[in-house]
Design a protein around this motif. Sequence first.
Motif, PDB file in Angstrom:
ATOM      1  N   CYS A 158      -9.504  -3.459  20.373  1.00  0.00           N
ATOM      2  CA  CYS A 158      -9.474  -2.763  19.087  1.00  0.00           C
ATOM      3  C   CYS A 158      -8.591  -3.496  18.091  1.00  0.00           C
ATOM      4  O   CYS A 158      -7.604  -4.140  18.470  1.00  0.00           O
ATOM      5  CB  CYS A 158      -8.923  -1.337  19.243  1.00  0.00           C
ATOM      6  N   TYR A 159      -8.947  -3.372  16.826  1.00  0.00           N
ATOM      7  CA  TYR A 159      -8.027  -3.744  15.760  1.00  0.00           C
ATOM      8  C   TYR A 159      -7.542  -2.452  15.103  1.00  0.00           C
ATOM      9  O   TYR A 159      -8.167  -1.393  15.258  1.00  0.00           O
ATOM     10  CB  TYR A 159      -8.681  -4.679  14.741  1.00  0.00           C
ATOM     11  N   ALA A 160      -6.449  -2.524  14.385  1.00  0.00           N
ATOM     12  CA  ALA A 160      -5.846  -1.323  13.803  1.00  0.00           C
ATOM     13  C   ALA A 160      -5.908  -1.366  12.283  1.00  0.00           C
ATOM     14  O   ALA A 160      -5.638  -2.400  11.669  1.00  0.00           O
ATOM     15  CB  ALA A 160      -4.390  -1.195  14.250  1.00  0.00           C
ATOM     16  N   THR A 161      -6.267  -0.244  11.692  1.00  0.00           N
ATOM     17  CA  THR A 161      -6.238  -0.099  10.240  1.00  0.00           C
ATOM     18  C   THR A 161      -5.002   0.697   9.854  1.00  0.00           C
ATOM     19  O   THR A 161      -4.782   1.803  10.357  1.00  0.00           O
ATOM     20  CB  THR A 161      -7.499   0.629   9.749  1.00  0.00           C
ATOM     21  N   GLY A 162      -4.209   0.135   8.960  1.00  0.00           N
ATOM     22  CA  GLY A 162      -3.000   0.824   8.528  1.00  0.00           C
ATOM     23  C   GLY A 162      -2.123  -0.076   7.693  1.00  0.00           C
ATOM     24  O   GLY A 162      -2.453  -1.245   7.444  1.00  0.00           O
ATOM     25  N   ALA A 163      -0.999   0.484   7.280  1.00  0.00           N
ATOM     26  CA  ALA A 163      -0.108  -0.230   6.377  1.00  0.00           C
ATOM     27  C   ALA A 163       0.729  -1.303   7.059  1.00  0.00           C
ATOM     28  O   ALA A 163       1.368  -2.105   6.371  1.00  0.00           O
ATOM     29  CB  ALA A 163       0.826   0.773   5.685  1.00  0.00           C
ATOM     30  N   ARG A 164       0.744  -1.336   8.405  1.00  0.00           N
ATOM     31  CA  ARG A 164       1.613  -2.282   9.109  1.00  0.00           C
ATOM     32  C   ARG A 164       0.854  -3.038  10.196  1.00  0.00           C
ATOM     33  O   ARG A 164       1.048  -2.822  11.392  1.00  0.00           O
ATOM     34  CB  ARG A 164       2.803  -1.533   9.718  1.00  0.00           C
ATOM     35  N   PRO A 165      -0.017  -3.954   9.805  1.00  0.00           N
ATOM     36  CA  PRO A 165      -0.703  -4.765  10.817  1.00  0.00           C
ATOM     37  C   PRO A 165       0.245  -5.583  11.669  1.00  0.00           C
ATOM     38  O   PRO A 165      -0.074  -5.935  12.811  1.00  0.00           O
ATOM     39  CB  PRO A 165      -1.639  -5.650   9.992  1.00  0.00           C
ATOM     40  N   PHE A 173      -2.782  -4.724  19.577  1.00  0.00           N
ATOM     41  CA  PHE A 173      -4.079  -4.775  18.914  1.00  0.00           C
ATOM     42  C   PHE A 173      -4.454  -6.214  18.541  1.00  0.00           C
ATOM     43  O   PHE A 173      -3.590  -7.091  18.438  1.00  0.00           O
ATOM     44  CB  PHE A 173      -4.067  -3.907  17.655  1.00  0.00           C
ATOM     45  N   LEU A 174      -5.757  -6.436  18.339  1.00  0.00           N
ATOM     46  CA  LEU A 174      -6.231  -7.758  17.941  1.00  0.00           C
ATOM     47  C   LEU A 174      -5.604  -8.217  16.634  1.00  0.00           C
ATOM     48  O   LEU A 174      -5.446  -9.408  16.385  1.00  0.00           O
ATOM     49  CB  LEU A 174      -7.756  -7.730  17.766  1.00  0.00           C
ATOM     50  N   GLY A 175      -5.301  -7.263  15.799  1.00  0.00           N
ATOM     51  CA  GLY A 175      -4.734  -7.528  14.481  1.00  0.00           C
ATOM     52  C   GLY A 175      -4.826  -6.271  13.664  1.00  0.00           C
ATOM     53  O   GLY A 175      -4.950  -5.171  14.213  1.00  0.00           O
ATOM     54  N   GLY A 176      -4.768  -6.431  12.340  1.00  0.00           N
ATOM     55  CA  GLY A 176      -4.753  -5.255  11.504  1.00  0.00           C
ATOM     56  C   GLY A 176      -5.504  -5.451  10.199  1.00  0.00           C
ATOM     57  O   GLY A 176      -5.696  -6.573   9.725  1.00  0.00           O
ATOM     58  N   LYS A 177      -5.930  -4.323   9.650  1.00  0.00           N
ATOM     59  CA  LYS A 177      -6.616  -4.300   8.363  1.00  0.00           C
ATOM     60  C   LYS A 177      -5.766  -3.525   7.375  1.00  0.00           C
ATOM     61  O   LYS A 177      -5.453  -2.352   7.599  1.00  0.00           O
ATOM     62  CB  LYS A 177      -7.999  -3.665   8.508  1.00  0.00           C
ATOM     63  N   LEU A 178      -5.401  -4.184   6.311  1.00  0.00           N
ATOM     64  CA  LEU A 178      -4.556  -3.596   5.274  1.00  0.00           C
ATOM     65  C   LEU A 178      -5.392  -2.866   4.240  1.00  0.00           C
ATOM     66  O   LEU A 178      -6.466  -3.341   3.849  1.00  0.00           O
ATOM     67  CB  LEU A 178      -3.786  -4.698   4.546  1.00  0.00           C
ATOM     68  N   PRO A 179      -4.900  -1.746   3.728  1.00  0.00           N
ATOM     69  CA  PRO A 179      -5.502  -1.180   2.531  1.00  0.00           C
ATOM     70  C   PRO A 179      -5.066  -1.993   1.312  1.00  0.00           C
ATOM     71  O   PRO A 179      -3.887  -2.315   1.168  1.00  0.00           O
ATOM     72  CB  PRO A 179      -4.933   0.241   2.483  1.00  0.00           C
ATOM     73  N   LEU A 180      -6.017  -2.350   0.471  1.00  0.00           N
ATOM     74  CA  LEU A 180      -5.689  -3.044  -0.770  1.00  0.00           C
ATOM     75  C   LEU A 180      -4.997  -2.050  -1.700  1.00  0.00           C
ATOM     76  O   LEU A 180      -5.486  -0.943  -1.917  1.00  0.00           O
ATOM     77  CB  LEU A 180      -6.967  -3.574  -1.424  1.00  0.00           C
ATOM     78  N   HIS A 181      -3.862  -2.448  -2.265  1.00  0.00           N
ATOM     79  CA  HIS A 181      -3.099  -1.503  -3.080  1.00  0.00           C
ATOM     80  C   HIS A 181      -3.425  -1.577  -4.569  1.00  0.00           C
ATOM     81  O   HIS A 181      -3.272  -0.585  -5.287  1.00  0.00           O
ATOM     82  CB  HIS A 181      -1.595  -1.741  -2.883  1.00  0.00           C
ATOM     83  N   HIS A 182      -3.872  -2.719  -5.050  1.00  0.00           N
ATOM     84  CA  HIS A 182      -4.033  -2.896  -6.493  1.00  0.00           C
ATOM     85  C   HIS A 182      -5.418  -3.442  -6.808  1.00  0.00           C
ATOM     86  O   HIS A 182      -5.871  -4.415  -6.208  1.00  0.00           O
ATOM     87  CB  HIS A 182      -2.964  -3.850  -7.031  1.00  0.00           C
ATOM     88  N   GLY A 183      -6.074  -2.803  -7.770  1.00  0.00           N
ATOM     89  CA  GLY A 183      -7.398  -3.218  -8.182  1.00  0.00           C
ATOM     90  C   GLY A 183      -7.399  -3.889  -9.538  1.00  0.00           C
ATOM     91  O   GLY A 183      -6.334  -4.167 -10.119  1.00  0.00           O
ATOM     92  N   PRO A 184      -8.579  -4.152 -10.098  1.00  0.00           N
ATOM     93  CA  PRO A 184      -8.687  -4.890 -11.356  1.00  0.00           C
ATOM     94  C   PRO A 184      -7.912  -4.273 -12.516  1.00  0.00           C
ATOM     95  O   PRO A 184      -7.400  -4.998 -13.375  1.00  0.00           O
ATOM     96  CB  PRO A 184     -10.196  -4.872 -11.630  1.00  0.00           C
ATOM     97  N   ALA A 185      -7.813  -2.951 -12.548  1.00  0.00           N
ATOM     98  CA  ALA A 185      -7.139  -2.300 -13.676  1.00  0.00           C
ATOM     99  C   ALA A 185      -5.653  -2.616 -13.736  1.00  0.00           C
ATOM    100  O   ALA A 185      -5.017  -2.412 -14.775  1.00  0.00           O
ATOM    101  CB  ALA A 185      -7.344  -0.788 -13.607  1.00  0.00           C
ATOM    102  N   GLU A 186      -5.081  -3.118 -12.636  1.00  0.00           N
ATOM    103  CA  GLU A 186      -3.650  -3.432 -12.619  1.00  0.00           C
ATOM    104  C   GLU A 186      -3.373  -4.905 -12.877  1.00  0.00           C
ATOM    105  O   GLU A 186      -2.237  -5.353 -12.719  1.00  0.00           O
ATOM    106  CB  GLU A 186      -3.054  -2.968 -11.291  1.00  0.00           C
TER     107      GLU A 186
END
Length: 395
Positions: A158-165, A173-186
């Motif tokens: 498994c890989y883990a999704t969360g703020a601390r890969p 875990f195999l690694g981690g997936k980060l949530p992107l914090h900032h989009g084009p509007a920023e």
Amino acid sequence: MSAPTVTDLRAYVLRGGGADYHDQDGPHWIDDHIATPMARYPGYRESRQSFGLNVLGTLVVVAEASDGSSGFAVTTGGEPAAWIVEKHLSRFVLGAAVTDLSRIWDQMYSSTLFYGRKGLVLNAISGVDLALWDLLGHVRAEPVYAMIGGAVRDEQPCYATGARPDLAVELGFLGGKLPLHHGPAEGADGFTANLRLLAEMRATMGPDAWLAYDCWMSLDVDYAIRLAHAAAEHGLRWIEEPVPPDDYWGHAAIRKALPPGMLLATGEHEATRWGFRLLAEMGCADILQPDVGWCGGLTELLRISTLADAHGLLVVPHGSSVYSYHFAFAQHNSPFSEFLMMAPAADRVVPMFHPQLLGEPVPEHGRLRIGQLDAPGFGVTLNPDLALARPYRRG
């Protein structure tokens, strides 16, 4: 010997974390300034709950059979989905043989075409379908994975999704997936901050651990391509759901423009074999990510997987805990699974659908073992201490 028939179907609603994992109280990484399609409006940028991501709550579907067996499932959809189950879908389930899963699915889907096809209606159909698979497993005294062909491996990484890969790697875990914090509007500052966090995580995790970015439908094509190329030096394994799910053309354009070796993953918010056929035939993704609680249930997920396999695509379901684990263990094109880190600080492993499910398996050192899934059905029970509400009744 004739199969038992379904004698009752009930829909309940729950509030709080669980299947609707965004319905969290207090500080939680999953609601902490994450880029979304609503982030273009500053007032909805800091919290996904601020624009109503948690308004539906959890749907619980319970099915009972003439031999005394019962099954259940949880997904999202809350009260609106409960109405659909009780007032519409139940007519295709009650009195049917517990083995009639394909016919029931087709009747539920075909009868709701005029107001369904995706979204909330498919959540409701998924909940019913999963409850019926759980019921069939209890009738047959078999785990779901055995009923869909049996396990093709003994362990599932498994890989883990969360703020601390970085912490996920320490947990095995195999690694981690980060949530992107900032989009084009920023603007440029947000773009730089996204890369800075990625660089920090790569430096901590080392060169070999998986690292991905979940963009949650928040980008445009230009931003996604620029982000992917800027992130390449940090070994980004894939970029996920960069544009809205209906923008098949945007996904295809981004995939074509990705740096060598980087993959595109999407499908979390897609539904049915027809939606995934578009993703496959238009070249929108390398990894398809249907959520079994949203895409049409296990009956439809199996069809999606067959379609994906014919196109040489991986199927790595979005979250969904035991409901996707049974599926993944039985599929050659699902060689790893996602685990959502539902601890508020993403610093420890807790059951994804806690407190709703009892007996929910979790990865140990980043891996699931097939022996963890050997109970009948999906192998979990509904927490009897939950405050279930049944807002609608048939008739």
